[in-house]
Design an enzyme around this catalytic site. Sequence first.
Site, PDB file in Angstrom:
ATOM      1  N   ASP A  22      10.775  -5.231   8.268  1.00 14.52           N
ATOM      2  CA  ASP A  22       9.715  -5.077   9.262  1.00 14.52           C
ATOM      3  C   ASP A  22       9.636  -6.420   9.976  1.00 14.52           C
ATOM      4  OD1 ASP A  22       7.523  -2.928   9.888  1.00 14.52           O
ATOM      5  OD2 ASP A  22       6.455  -4.828   9.954  1.00 14.52           O
ATOM      6  N   ALA A  82       4.506   4.099   3.013  1.00 11.38           N
ATOM      7  CA  ALA A  82       4.028   2.874   2.372  1.00 11.38           C
ATOM      8  C   ALA A  82       4.224   1.712   3.340  1.00 11.38           C
ATOM      9  CB  ALA A  82       4.802   2.609   1.083  1.00 11.38           C
ATOM     10  N   LYS A  83       3.655   0.604   3.049  1.00  9.33           N
ATOM     11  CA  LYS A  83       3.901  -0.619   3.824  1.00  9.33           C
ATOM     12  C   LYS A  83       3.540  -1.801   2.954  1.00  9.33           C
ATOM     13  CE  LYS A  83       5.195  -1.519   8.101  1.00  9.33           C
ATOM     14  NZ  LYS A  83       6.118  -0.675   8.876  1.00  9.33           N
ATOM     15  N   GLY A  84       4.135  -2.953   3.253  1.00  7.69           N
ATOM     16  CA  GLY A  84       3.799  -4.149   2.492  1.00  7.69           C
ATOM     17  C   GLY A  84       3.943  -5.377   3.343  1.00  7.69           C
ATOM     18  N   VAL A 109       0.865  -1.182   0.000  1.00  4.36           N
ATOM     19  CA  VAL A 109       0.000   0.000   0.000  1.00  4.36           C
ATOM     20  C   VAL A 109       0.898   1.227   0.000  1.00  4.36           C
ATOM     21  CG1 VAL A 109      -1.723   1.332   1.274  1.00  4.36           C
ATOM     22  CG2 VAL A 109      -1.905  -1.169   1.178  1.00  4.36           C
TER      23      VAL A 109
END
Length: 417
Positions: free
Chosen positions: A148, A107-109, A62
């Site tokens: 992460d 953002a992050k995934g 995202v």
Amino acid sequence: MQSRQKSSHAENTNHFIVEALQHLEYPERLQKLLLTPEREVSVELAILRDNGEVATFDAYRVQHDNSRGPYKGGLRFHPDVDIDDVRSLASLMTWKTAVMDIPFGGAKGGVTVDPSTLSERELEILTRKLVQALRPILGTYEDIPAPDMNTGAREMAWIFDEYTKFEGFSPGIVTGKPVWLHGSLGREAATGRGTVFAVRELLRALGQGEIKGKSFVIQGFGNVGAWAAQILHEQGGRVVAVSDVHSAIHNEAGLDVPSLRAHLADRHPLSSYPGGSSLPKEAILNVECDVLIPAAIGGVITEHNAHDLRCKIVVEAANGPTTPGGDDILRKRGIVCLPDIYTNGGGVTVSFFEWVQNLQNFKWSEAEVNAKLDNVMTDAFANIWELHEQDGLHLRTAAFVKALQRVTRARVHRGFD
Ligand code: NAD
């Protein structure tokens, strides 16, 4: 580690953002624009397992906002990863990079997988498939992943390698790489070190003197907690209690942090450390101290236990450790709380430094990295404190207000065409 916090984490973050938006009195249209992610990508990754069977995994990226710079945020491998989780974490990255004034967006995934069920070869293939699937939306100046939960330097090296195969030498495509493979000195300790800079600034602003002689309790003794403890100890702070997922250890005179770290490095449990008395891990939050540092998981300070804290200050090194109900009680009790989006921003700050070094094909010394981190933490604190004093805002609201103002200003000045 953070799996149980995730749905409440999203709600809690939104609660605090909405509070800051109310203070700013932005029109509803702008609020919607600020909260809606710019792009959401879902993919299915298929790999051939060691036993010859095909396995598939859902994966997401995202991209929340890039008004202030390329999208930036970690990739996690965890069975609880879903689109809501990733969406809320992507938004948090936008506010974190803005409050630190780092020229990145958010953002992050993640991949919905329990990595402990895969062999190293399977994990490598999965990581490489993820890069192949996301390649069109990643880029050194477009979207830069980082480690992460359950991903680290090893996975980042695979990402660098896979992207480089297609696009040519691209060390700046990802941060958190091994130091010997275009990573930055100082990155491993950065979040803990940044937390200590944050403590120092807060004590100064409150007129409460220095770290030396103050007592600290730290929940969580992993990367962030152990580095924070080590640096506080080096600066004369008294770390009176720490905990991990199993137990806690207490010594009113102050734990000998280097020997405790050596004890754990030798794979002994925290509870068997001879330089303190063992406590149940739940008791950590009730140990008397000047500064309590939650550095483990989210949602640990709640309306059920905030009344029992025996500290003067809470410094949030973990993401989302305080629920809105817990935060209300801290406010009523006059316990000052330094929020996560600022306190743990040292990690993304040194990720930014890694990226800058990669773009220059140059390596800074650890002393240089630490000095630059100090500057960023100090400046960001001054901005939050100014808003806190001028507008009478709690530090958390002030941090979100500052972040929202910076993102809005960038959006408006870039125009809407
Ligand atoms: P880690 O996995 O290295 O360490 C986590 C520690 O918390 C371990 O000591 C673990 O035993 C302990 N723990 C886990 N569950 C617990 C529980 N229920 N009660 C008490 N202790 C528990 O993780 P980390 O990288 O140190 O991250 C800690 C926190 O900081 C997380 O909230 C993370 O999101 C946040 N954070 C980390 C970074 C970073 O650079 N590592 C950056 C920003 C934010």
